[in-house]
Enzyme design. Structure first.
Site, short mmCIF file in Angstrom:
data_model
loop_
_atom_site.label_atom_id
_atom_site.label_comp_id
_atom_site.label_asym_id
_atom_site.label_seq_id
_atom_site.Cartn_x
_atom_site.Cartn_y
_atom_site.Cartn_z
N GLU A 53 52.64 45.38 47.52
CA GLU A 53 51.54 45.33 48.46
C GLU A 53 52.07 44.85 49.82
O GLU A 53 52.41 43.68 50.00
CB GLU A 53 50.46 44.36 47.92
CG GLU A 53 49.38 43.98 48.90
CD GLU A 53 48.70 45.15 49.60
OE1 GLU A 53 48.40 46.18 48.96
OE2 GLU A 53 48.49 45.04 50.83
N ASN B 203 48.44 59.68 38.32
CA ASN B 203 49.74 59.99 37.71
C ASN B 203 49.84 59.20 36.44
O ASN B 203 49.94 57.97 36.51
CB ASN B 203 50.89 59.52 38.59
CG ASN B 203 50.91 60.19 39.92
OD1 ASN B 203 50.92 61.40 40.01
ND2 ASN B 203 50.90 59.40 40.97
N CYS C 8 54.51 43.84 41.74
CA CYS C 8 53.32 43.59 42.56
C CYS C 8 52.40 42.66 41.79
O CYS C 8 52.28 42.78 40.57
CB CYS C 8 52.60 44.90 42.87
SG CYS C 8 51.16 44.69 43.95
N CYS D 199 58.75 57.23 51.76
CA CYS D 199 57.81 56.29 51.14
C CYS D 199 58.60 55.04 50.76
O CYS D 199 59.54 55.13 49.98
CB CYS D 199 57.19 56.95 49.92
SG CYS D 199 56.15 55.87 48.93
N GLU E 219 62.67 51.22 44.78
CA GLU E 219 62.79 52.66 44.95
C GLU E 219 62.11 53.15 46.21
O GLU E 219 61.20 52.54 46.75
CB GLU E 219 62.20 53.38 43.73
CG GLU E 219 60.78 53.00 43.45
CD GLU E 219 60.33 53.53 42.10
OE1 GLU E 219 61.13 53.56 41.17
OE2 GLU E 219 59.17 53.92 42.01
N CYS F 227 48.48 51.36 37.78
CA CYS F 227 49.70 51.45 38.60
C CYS F 227 50.92 50.95 37.83
O CYS F 227 50.92 49.85 37.28
CB CYS F 227 49.51 50.64 39.87
SG CYS F 227 51.01 50.47 40.86
N CYS G 80 46.67 46.28 39.59
CA CYS G 80 45.85 47.48 39.42
C CYS G 80 46.19 48.09 38.06
O CYS G 80 47.36 48.30 37.74
CB CYS G 80 46.11 48.47 40.53
SG CYS G 80 45.76 47.77 42.17
N SER H 179 43.02 51.16 49.87
CA SER H 179 42.85 51.72 48.53
C SER H 179 41.52 51.24 47.95
O SER H 179 41.35 50.06 47.66
CB SER H 179 44.02 51.27 47.64
OG SER H 179 45.22 51.83 48.14
N LEU H 180 40.60 52.15 47.79
CA LEU H 180 39.24 51.79 47.38
C LEU H 180 39.01 52.04 45.89
O LEU H 180 38.57 51.16 45.16
CB LEU H 180 38.25 52.61 48.23
CG LEU H 180 37.03 51.89 48.78
CD1 LEU H 180 37.36 50.54 49.40
CD2 LEU H 180 36.35 52.78 49.82
N HIS H 181 39.23 53.27 45.45
CA HIS H 181 39.20 53.64 44.03
C HIS H 181 37.87 53.57 43.32
O HIS H 181 37.79 53.91 42.13
CB HIS H 181 40.21 52.82 43.19
CG HIS H 181 41.59 52.78 43.75
ND1 HIS H 181 42.23 53.90 44.23
CD2 HIS H 181 42.45 51.74 43.94
CE1 HIS H 181 43.42 53.55 44.67
NE2 HIS H 181 43.58 52.26 44.51
N CYS I 27 55.67 56.33 42.82
CA CYS I 27 56.33 55.06 43.09
C CYS I 27 56.14 54.11 41.91
O CYS I 27 55.08 54.01 41.35
CB CYS I 27 55.79 54.47 44.38
SG CYS I 27 56.21 55.54 45.76
N SER J 24 49.67 51.16 53.63
CA SER J 24 48.63 51.28 52.61
C SER J 24 48.41 49.91 51.97
O SER J 24 49.37 49.25 51.58
CB SER J 24 49.05 52.30 51.55
OG SER J 24 48.05 52.43 50.56
N1 SAH Z 1 49.88 48.35 47.29
C1 SAH Z 1 49.45 49.34 48.22
C2 SAH Z 1 50.49 50.40 48.48
C3 SAH Z 1 51.31 50.90 47.34
S1 SAH Z 1 50.48 51.89 46.14
C4 SAH Z 1 48.15 49.97 47.76
O1 SAH Z 1 47.76 49.73 46.63
O2 SAH Z 1 47.53 50.65 48.56
C5 SAH Z 1 50.18 53.41 47.02
C6 SAH Z 1 48.97 54.18 46.53
O3 SAH Z 1 49.23 54.75 45.24
C7 SAH Z 1 47.72 53.32 46.37
O4 SAH Z 1 46.61 53.98 46.93
C8 SAH Z 1 47.61 53.20 44.87
O5 SAH Z 1 46.31 52.94 44.47
C9 SAH Z 1 48.11 54.54 44.40
N2 SAH Z 1 48.53 54.58 43.00
C10 SAH Z 1 49.24 53.65 42.33
N3 SAH Z 1 49.49 54.05 41.06
C11 SAH Z 1 48.92 55.26 40.92
C12 SAH Z 1 48.83 56.20 39.85
N4 SAH Z 1 49.37 55.95 38.66
N5 SAH Z 1 48.17 57.34 40.07
C13 SAH Z 1 47.62 57.60 41.28
N6 SAH Z 1 47.68 56.77 42.32
C14 SAH Z 1 48.32 55.61 42.16
FE1 SF4 Z 2 50.14 46.75 43.74
FE2 SF4 Z 2 49.29 48.91 45.11
FE3 SF4 Z 2 50.14 49.11 42.53
FE4 SF4 Z 2 47.83 47.91 43.08
S1 SF4 Z 2 48.34 50.07 43.45
S2 SF4 Z 2 49.40 47.14 41.67
S3 SF4 Z 2 48.30 46.89 45.00
S4 SF4 Z 2 51.37 48.53 44.29
#
Ligand code: SAH
Ligand code: SF4
Length: 364
Positions: free
Chosen positions: A167, A297, A121, A114, A94, A128, A125, A221-223, A340, A198
């Site tokens: 990723e 989200n 992936c 995007c 997508e 995600c 995470c 992406s630190l979190h 996404c 990213s």
């Molecule tokens: N894999 C890469 C890029 C794709 S994800 C990465 O992790 O950076 C793009 C961004 O969306 C990342 O910062 C990820 O942590 C964030 N993300 C993924 N799922 C999410 C969710 N459910 N709510 C908020 N942010 C989310």
């Molecule tokens: Fe993969 Fe990025 Fe989702 Fe983490 S946040 S599972 S690295 S797509």
């Protein structure tokens, strides 16, 4: 059916070499790539300034087929559109287009797409939707570009963010090849600064990207403000410390002269306490970084919650009090599962769409 090579899986040099072998002059490469990328043609027959025998020869050797559309949804009065594209063999990917109008005038100044780089992936995470699907395969350069071309055939695109499924730095070569076509004057001719990669934080790949001689933006992406919490949120973060990531960001800034963004998904009562904001602020203070806060989200069945607006603001203010520039990501596409990974989950499972937001990056 014989599966032909997609022309856009080749680099510029490879196309040049193939044409040189056929005895064609160099300017043919420019003509062909402009047709394929700038004009988004999907059929060599449409390349009207090429001699007919060359068009036929190209069509025998290569394809320019687009990815078929499985689903498309719009929201925000058409300003956000999400598309699900068919990769064959039951796989789909997508992409989202967001028209972003920072000045609030009639015509959108910026249109961001995007893109996804993998089916699923492997990074795991916990918050995600893509991470929950597991990893299927890497996308090819042509499949990454197909997502952009789907939208550029309709209108001008100014920015690309690699924030879709997957990723990007774990699919490094295809991602780089796609980026080279995005920025090449005979390709999509986008500004290098209009492109943002990213990453979940693959240190060696970040250093490699810094050495590519491109001015693309980087988001890490630190979190979390500490390694223990970060490792509990990201399955694969075990081998990497936040300190190593901050150092990698420093090197990227030094080498590229560009500010780095840290993405931080805000999870209610998990990583959204103002004390955690202060701890984060202390770790990244003094480097040219910016924090992009993404209120979580909700995705199906994970049991995490989005913090209240008040908690989001309190976290942002605590960071700002530490001298850190912090923005909150704008919410888009609520009713179309625009986050996404979510449209795919939705269409593939035939489920009701979970509420979601698309990823809009506020330019630092
Ligand atoms: N894999 C890469 C890029 C794709 S994800 C990465 O992790 O950076 C793009 C961004 O969306 C990342 O910062 C990820 O942590 C964030 N993300 C993924 N799922 C999410 C969710 N459910 N709510 C908020 N942010 C989310
Ligand atoms: Fe993969 Fe990025 Fe989702 Fe983490 S946040 S599972 S690295 S797509």
């Amino acid at each position: 059916m014989v599966s032909m090579r997609h022309l856009l899986d080749l680099s510029l040099e490879e196309i040049e070499a193939a044409l040189a072998e056929w005895g064609e002059p160099r300017f043919r490469t420019t003509q062909i790539t402009q047709w394929a990328l700038r004009h988004g043609v999907t059929d060599f027959e449409a390349m009207s300034n090429l001699p007919a025998p060359l068009r036929a020869r190209l069509a025998e050797a290569f394809t320019l087929a687009p990815l078929p559309t499985l689903a498309e949804r719009s929201a925000d009065d058409g300003a956000t559109t999400k598309v699900l594209l068919d990769l064959g063999a039951g796989a789909a990917v997508e992409a989202v287009r967001m028209d972003y109008d920072p000045d609030g005038d009639e015509s959108p100044d910026r249109t961001t797409v995007c893109v996804s780089t993998q089916v699923g992936c492997a990074m795991g995470c916990s918050f995600c939707a893509t991470g929950q699907q597991g990893f299927t395969r890497n996308l090819r350069p042509s499949e990454i570009l197909a997502q952009v071309l789907h939208f550029t055939r309709e209108r001008r695109v100014t920015n690309i963010v690699f924030m879709g499924m997957g990723e990007p730095l774990a699919n490094y070569d295809a991602t780089m090849r796609a980026i080279r076509w995005m920025v090449h004057p005979d390709g999509l001719d986008l500004r290098q600064r209009g492109i943002t990669v990213s990453t979940v934080g693959l240190v060696r790949a970040i250093d490699r990207l810094a050495g590519e001689g491109l001015q693309v933006g980087l988001t890490i992406s630190l979190h979390a403000p500490d390694d223990e919490l970060r490792r509990s949120l990201i399955d694969t973060a075990r081998g990497t410390t936040i300190e190593e990531l901050v150092d990698a960001a420093r090197r990227y800034i030094a080498q590229r002269g560009r500010r780095v963004t840290f993405a931080y998904a805000l999870l209610d009562q998990v990583n959204d306490d103002p004390e955690q904001a202060r701890a984060l602020g202390r770790r990244i203070r003094g480097i040219q970084a910016h924090v992009n806060l993404i209120p979580y989200n909700p995705t199906a069945g994970i049991g995490l919650r989005r913090p209240s607006r008040e908690r989001v603001r309190a976290f942002q203010r605590a960071l700002q009090a530490e001298g850190i520039n912090a923005t909150v990501r704008i919410e888009r596409g609520q009713e179309i599962a625009a986050a996404c990974g979510q449209l795919r989950t939705d269409v593939m499972n035939q489920n009701a769409a979970p509420l979601g937001t698309a990823f809009v990056v506020i330019e630092p």
